[in-house]
Design a protein around this motif. Structure first.
Motif, PDB file in Angstrom:
ATOM      1  N   ASP A  22       0.834  -1.211   0.000  1.00 43.15           N
ATOM      2  CA  ASP A  22       0.000   0.000   0.000  1.00 43.15           C
ATOM      3  C   ASP A  22       0.864   1.255   0.000  1.00 43.15           C
ATOM      4  O   ASP A  22       0.559   2.235  -0.698  1.00 43.15           O
ATOM      5  CB  ASP A  22      -0.931   0.001   1.210  1.00 43.15           C
ATOM      6  N   ALA A  23       1.935   1.235   0.791  1.00 42.08           N
ATOM      7  CA  ALA A  23       2.812   2.400   0.885  1.00 42.08           C
ATOM      8  C   ALA A  23       3.496   2.676  -0.451  1.00 42.08           C
ATOM      9  O   ALA A  23       3.545   3.813  -0.926  1.00 42.08           O
ATOM     10  CB  ALA A  23       3.857   2.180   1.976  1.00 42.08           C
ATOM     11  N   LEU A  24       4.021   1.630  -1.088  1.00 39.47           N
ATOM     12  CA  LEU A  24       4.698   1.809  -2.366  1.00 39.47           C
ATOM     13  C   LEU A  24       3.721   2.227  -3.466  1.00 39.47           C
ATOM     14  O   LEU A  24       4.066   3.032  -4.343  1.00 39.47           O
ATOM     15  CB  LEU A  24       5.425   0.519  -2.757  1.00 39.47           C
ATOM     16  N   SER A  25       2.509   1.707  -3.410  1.00 38.22           N
ATOM     17  CA  SER A  25       1.487   2.109  -4.390  1.00 38.22           C
ATOM     18  C   SER A  25       1.135   3.580  -4.222  1.00 38.22           C
ATOM     19  O   SER A  25       0.930   4.298  -5.215  1.00 38.22           O
ATOM     20  CB  SER A  25       0.232   1.250  -4.231  1.00 38.22           C
ATOM     21  N   SER A  26       1.080   4.035  -2.989  1.00 34.50           N
ATOM     22  CA  SER A  26       0.784   5.440  -2.726  1.00 34.50           C
ATOM     23  C   SER A  26       1.868   6.345  -3.297  1.00 34.50           C
ATOM     24  O   SER A  26       1.585   7.373  -3.926  1.00 34.50           O
ATOM     25  CB  SER A  26       0.657   5.669  -1.212  1.00 34.50           C
ATOM     26  N   ILE A  27       3.116   5.934  -3.107  1.00 34.92           N
ATOM     27  CA  ILE A  27       4.230   6.718  -3.649  1.00 34.92           C
ATOM     28  C   ILE A  27       4.195   6.710  -5.170  1.00 34.92           C
ATOM     29  O   ILE A  27       4.438   7.732  -5.822  1.00 34.92           O
ATOM     30  CB  ILE A  27       5.566   6.153  -3.124  1.00 34.92           C
ATOM     31  N   SER A  28       3.888   5.559  -5.751  1.00 31.74           N
ATOM     32  CA  SER A  28       3.813   5.451  -7.206  1.00 31.74           C
ATOM     33  C   SER A  28       2.782   6.418  -7.778  1.00 31.74           C
ATOM     34  O   SER A  28       3.030   7.072  -8.797  1.00 31.74           O
ATOM     35  CB  SER A  28       3.468   4.008  -7.599  1.00 31.74           C
ATOM     36  N   ARG A  29       1.640   6.530  -7.127  1.00 30.56           N
ATOM     37  CA  ARG A  29       0.593   7.436  -7.603  1.00 30.56           C
ATOM     38  C   ARG A  29       1.035   8.897  -7.488  1.00 30.56           C
ATOM     39  O   ARG A  29       0.813   9.702  -8.405  1.00 30.56           O
ATOM     40  CB  ARG A  29      -0.707   7.213  -6.816  1.00 30.56           C
ATOM     41  N   LYS A  30       1.667   9.238  -6.378  1.00 30.45           N
ATOM     42  CA  LYS A  30       2.073  10.626  -6.167  1.00 30.45           C
ATOM     43  C   LYS A  30       3.214  11.041  -7.077  1.00 30.45           C
ATOM     44  O   LYS A  30       3.354  12.219  -7.403  1.00 30.45           O
ATOM     45  CB  LYS A  30       2.471  10.824  -4.696  1.00 30.45           C
ATOM     46  N   GLN A  31       4.031  10.074  -7.480  1.00 35.03           N
ATOM     47  CA  GLN A  31       5.188  10.400  -8.320  1.00 35.03           C
ATOM     48  C   GLN A  31       4.928  10.124  -9.799  1.00 35.03           C
ATOM     49  O   GLN A  31       5.850  10.205 -10.618  1.00 35.03           O
ATOM     50  CB  GLN A  31       6.399   9.581  -7.863  1.00 35.03           C
ATOM     51  N   SER A  32       3.696   9.818 -10.152  1.00 32.29           N
ATOM     52  CA  SER A  32       3.394   9.525 -11.551  1.00 32.29           C
ATOM     53  C   SER A  32       3.552  10.780 -12.410  1.00 32.29           C
ATOM     54  O   SER A  32       3.239  11.891 -11.975  1.00 32.29           O
ATOM     55  CB  SER A  32       1.974   8.961 -11.687  1.00 32.29           C
ATOM     56  N   VAL A  33       4.040  10.561 -13.616  1.00 33.29           N
ATOM     57  CA  VAL A  33       4.291  11.658 -14.549  1.00 33.29           C
ATOM     58  C   VAL A  33       3.717  11.272 -15.911  1.00 33.29           C
ATOM     59  O   VAL A  33       3.898  10.134 -16.366  1.00 33.29           O
ATOM     60  CB  VAL A  33       5.808  11.933 -14.683  1.00 33.29           C
ATOM     61  N   VAL A  34       3.032  12.210 -16.553  1.00 31.64           N
ATOM     62  CA  VAL A  34       2.536  11.964 -17.900  1.00 31.64           C
ATOM     63  C   VAL A  34       3.714  12.012 -18.865  1.00 31.64           C
ATOM     64  O   VAL A  34       4.449  13.000 -18.914  1.00 31.64           O
ATOM     65  CB  VAL A  34       1.471  13.005 -18.302  1.00 31.64           C
ATOM     66  N   GLN A  35       3.915  10.935 -19.620  1.00 29.81           N
ATOM     67  CA  GLN A  35       5.061  10.838 -20.517  1.00 29.81           C
ATOM     68  C   GLN A  35       4.611  10.539 -21.941  1.00 29.81           C
ATOM     69  O   GLN A  35       3.593   9.874 -22.160  1.00 29.81           O
ATOM     70  CB  GLN A  35       6.010   9.718 -20.056  1.00 29.81           C
ATOM     71  N   THR A  36       5.378  11.029 -22.896  1.00 28.83           N
ATOM     72  CA  THR A  36       5.145  10.679 -24.294  1.00 28.83           C
ATOM     73  C   THR A  36       5.960   9.435 -24.627  1.00 28.83           C
ATOM     74  O   THR A  36       7.024   9.197 -24.042  1.00 28.83           O
ATOM     75  CB  THR A  36       5.558  11.829 -25.229  1.00 28.83           C
ATOM     76  N   PHE A  37       5.449   8.656 -25.566  1.00 27.42           N
ATOM     77  CA  PHE A  37       6.132   7.412 -25.902  1.00 27.42           C
ATOM     78  C   PHE A  37       5.716   6.963 -27.295  1.00 27.42           C
ATOM     79  O   PHE A  37       4.755   7.470 -27.878  1.00 27.42           O
ATOM     80  CB  PHE A  37       5.795   6.316 -24.880  1.00 27.42           C
ATOM     81  N   HIS A  38       6.455   5.989 -27.833  1.00 26.00           N
ATOM     82  CA  HIS A  38       6.062   5.311 -29.062  1.00 26.00           C
ATOM     83  C   HIS A  38       6.385   3.835 -28.914  1.00 26.00           C
ATOM     84  O   HIS A  38       7.133   3.440 -28.016  1.00 26.00           O
ATOM     85  CB  HIS A  38       6.773   5.902 -30.293  1.00 26.00           C
ATOM     86  N   TYR A  39       5.835   3.027 -29.794  1.00 22.58           N
ATOM     87  CA  TYR A  39       6.057   1.583 -29.719  1.00 22.58           C
ATOM     88  C   TYR A  39       7.100   1.160 -30.746  1.00 22.58           C
ATOM     89  O   TYR A  39       7.099   1.613 -31.891  1.00 22.58           O
ATOM     90  CB  TYR A  39       4.751   0.817 -29.971  1.00 22.58           C
ATOM     91  N   LYS A  40       7.982   0.300 -30.309  1.00 23.64           N
ATOM     92  CA  LYS A  40       9.007  -0.269 -31.190  1.00 23.64           C
ATOM     93  C   LYS A  40       8.765  -1.767 -31.294  1.00 23.64           C
ATOM     94  O   LYS A  40       8.595  -2.445 -30.280  1.00 23.64           O
ATOM     95  CB  LYS A  40      10.404   0.006 -30.615  1.00 23.64           C
ATOM     96  N   THR A  41       8.752  -2.266 -32.520  1.00 21.03           N
ATOM     97  CA  THR A  41       8.513  -3.687 -32.744  1.00 21.03           C
ATOM     98  C   THR A  41       9.830  -4.416 -32.961  1.00 21.03           C
ATOM     99  O   THR A  41      10.643  -4.018 -33.793  1.00 21.03           O
ATOM    100  CB  THR A  41       7.600  -3.914 -33.955  1.00 21.03           C
ATOM    101  N   ALA A  42      10.035  -5.457 -32.191  1.00 20.91           N
ATOM    102  CA  ALA A  42      11.234  -6.287 -32.339  1.00 20.91           C
ATOM    103  C   ALA A  42      10.795  -7.694 -32.731  1.00 20.91           C
ATOM    104  O   ALA A  42       9.834  -8.239 -32.170  1.00 20.91           O
ATOM    105  CB  ALA A  42      12.026  -6.316 -31.029  1.00 20.91           C
ATOM    106  N   ASP A  43      11.490  -8.277 -33.702  1.00 23.10           N
ATOM    107  CA  ASP A  43      11.150  -9.614 -34.192  1.00 23.10           C
ATOM    108  C   ASP A  43      12.107 -10.659 -33.632  1.00 23.10           C
ATOM    109  O   ASP A  43      13.326 -10.464 -33.631  1.00 23.10           O
ATOM    110  CB  ASP A  43      11.212  -9.654 -35.725  1.00 23.10           C
TER     111      ASP A  43
END
Length: 333
Positions: A282-303
């Motif tokens: 619960d404690a770590l989940s709380s920290i995860s929520r408070k430290q969440s950041v909106v990030q941009t990303f893209h997907y890379k496909t590996a075969d």
């Protein structure tokens, strides 16, 4: 699910029913040279026994399996993996983890405190792919094990390599926090925090925890503190990394959490008392929520091509069939 780059190769599977049909019509038969014991009217030599019959069946099955797998290999199966690539920076989370002997106390779900802490950190890291994680080990001394990095595999390997007693027997909380602050000063992350996990009070080092907490606050670094462990007499066991001696017995667990609460408040964070795996999660989940950041990303496909693995498997089946026919059945091939 795999896809196939050469699906036309599956037409080769038609050779199996065609061969069976031709043999059933006696149009195509394998060459056989029966051995006889007399010049005229002799009887062909035949194997007797169930083991021989089973061996013949196994050799046939292995041949068929080897051929089928070879056809699949010729079809060139490929598994496509999609990986999320972040193009903007996430939060920096740096753990300061106590490795003093008392962290070997087994009072968190029958695990040592250090093992429980590692398990919880693993879960947090695996659920936060965009964040960077760092680690400082602390006891009577402190050492930066890995600076904040997005290489989560490296971080987790370093985390798992920590041993009880490797940095002494005390708890230099001030030095541990100061080291963590130092490694976050130059970070450009939108959010930065330190997570201190300890089961004791500051009793070593030349830097007071309050000083380190103010240093964190002045550099916009949030501090969360975990007081891990239950109170009372608890079992303890660990191996001294210096001497190899096994220490086991009972440990009288009790400490004042006031300092941990105060320094967390000073640096804009919070104190968590951890006496179970549920409280840790619960404690770590709380920290995860408070430290969440909106990030941009893209997907890379590996075969990942499966051809080499199937080719090796096919070879194994053909070799097994050859061994049965040549060694067990003693056929002349």
């Amino acid at each position: 699910m795999p896809s196939f780059e050469n699906p036309a190769a599956f037409l080769l599977l038609l050779a199996l029913p065609v061969l069976y049909f031709l043999r059933a019509l006696k149009i195509f038969k394998p060459v056989a040279l029966p051995l006889v014991f007399s010049d005229w009217e002799g009887k062909s030599f035949k194997w007797d026994g169930k083991i021989t019959k089973i061996s013949e069946i196994m050799a046939f099955v292995f041949c068929v399996l080897g051929y089928i797998i070879l056809v699949f290999a010729a079809a060139e199966p490929v598994i496509h993996h999609q990986e999320k690539i972040y193009t903007s920076k996430g939060a920096d989370i740096l753990f300061v983890l106590d490795t003093s002997p008392s962290m070997a106390a087994k009072d968190i779900a029958n695990m040592s405190r250090l093992t429980a802490a590692r398990t919880g950190i693993h879960t947090l890291v695996n659920s936060n792919k965009g964040a960077s994680f760092g680690l400082v080990a602390m006891a009577s001394e402190a050492a930066a094990v890995v600076p904040p990095t997005i290489d989560h595999e490296l971080f987790l390997r370093q985390l798992d390599s920590l041993v009880i007693g490797g940095l002494g027997e005390g708890s230099a909380i001030g030095i541990g926090l100061s080291s963590a602050v130092y490694h976050l000063l130059s970070s450009s992350a939108p959010k930065k925090c330190i997570v201190l996990i300890t089961d004791g009070e500051n009793n070593a080092g030349s830097i007071h925890p309050d000083t380190a907490a103010r240093l964190a606050r002045d550099n916009n670094i949030t501090l969360y503190t975990f007081g891990i462990g239950t109170k009372g007499t608890v079992p303890i066991e660990y191996i001294d990394p210096q001497t190899g001696k096994v220490h086991s017995g009972w440990y009288d667990s009790d400490f004042d959490s006031t300092t941990l609460e105060e320094i967390a408040a000073t640096a804009g964070g919070r104190y968590f008392g951890i006496e179970s795996t549920a409280a840790l999660s619960d404690a770590l989940s709380s920290i995860s929520r408070k430290q969440s950041v909106v990030q941009t990303f893209h997907y890379k496909t590996a075969d990942e091509k499966l051809f080499p693995y199937l080719l090796a498997a096919s070879a194994v089946f053909f070799i097994l069939a050859w061994v049965i026919r040549r060694i067990l059945l003693r056929e002349i091939l």
